[in-house]
Design an enzyme around this catalytic site. Sequence first.
Site, short mmCIF file in Angstrom:
data_model
loop_
_atom_site.label_atom_id
_atom_site.label_comp_id
_atom_site.label_asym_id
_atom_site.label_seq_id
_atom_site.Cartn_x
_atom_site.Cartn_y
_atom_site.Cartn_z
N SER A 126 39.91 38.75 38.68
CA SER A 126 40.05 37.87 39.84
C SER A 126 40.81 38.49 41.00
O SER A 126 40.73 38.00 42.12
CB SER A 126 40.73 36.56 39.44
OG SER A 126 42.08 36.78 39.08
N LYS B 22 47.92 35.76 41.48
CA LYS B 22 47.07 35.31 42.59
C LYS B 22 47.77 35.59 43.91
O LYS B 22 48.92 36.00 43.96
CB LYS B 22 46.79 33.80 42.50
CG LYS B 22 46.07 33.36 41.24
CD LYS B 22 44.64 33.82 41.18
CE LYS B 22 44.00 33.34 39.90
NZ LYS B 22 43.10 34.24 39.30
#
Length: 183
Positions: A46, A87
């Site tokens: 990701s 993230k």
Amino acid sequence: MDFYHSEDNNRLRHFVNWIVDIVVVIAFAWFLVYAYGTQIVVAGHSMLPLFASGDVVLMDRLSYDFGKPDRFDVIVFQREDQKMNVKRIVGLPGETVQIKNDEIYINGEKLEEPAGLGRISLAGLAEKPMKLGEEEYFLLGDNRDSSEDSRFSNIGNVSGSQIKGKIWLRMLPLVKLELIRSK
């Protein structure tokens, strides 16, 4: 006789000073590792192209004790299921975030993002404007089409208490050793 006795004292003093220096260096190293060196292994893709699965990064645990997270900081947060994720912060407390036409809008204005971040083909929960609470952050992975992030209900907006620290260094693989800076 006093000459030899004096030399023994100097050797002992030198040895004790050497031991004290070693103890001080070890204590300082322990502090640095505790404060700035929590190792996190990146799982999944990701955060491509910044991090690949299996990269080992160091997290600074103290940075947010003395300051607030900033837009585009790469952070580690703890999910509800206790897993740690990496993230990038996109939306800050009190802002309204919306994703439309593959673009991110903050408070109705298009966000100018750093180059190299993936396009957003799925808006998820951010299809409609999302107002962030006082301690909430909106997070996205850099590889937007392959990231489980704030766009999805199982992650959602992340509270400040879930943020564990800021990524500051990629350690492994050694050929990619680098400091990580907010864009």
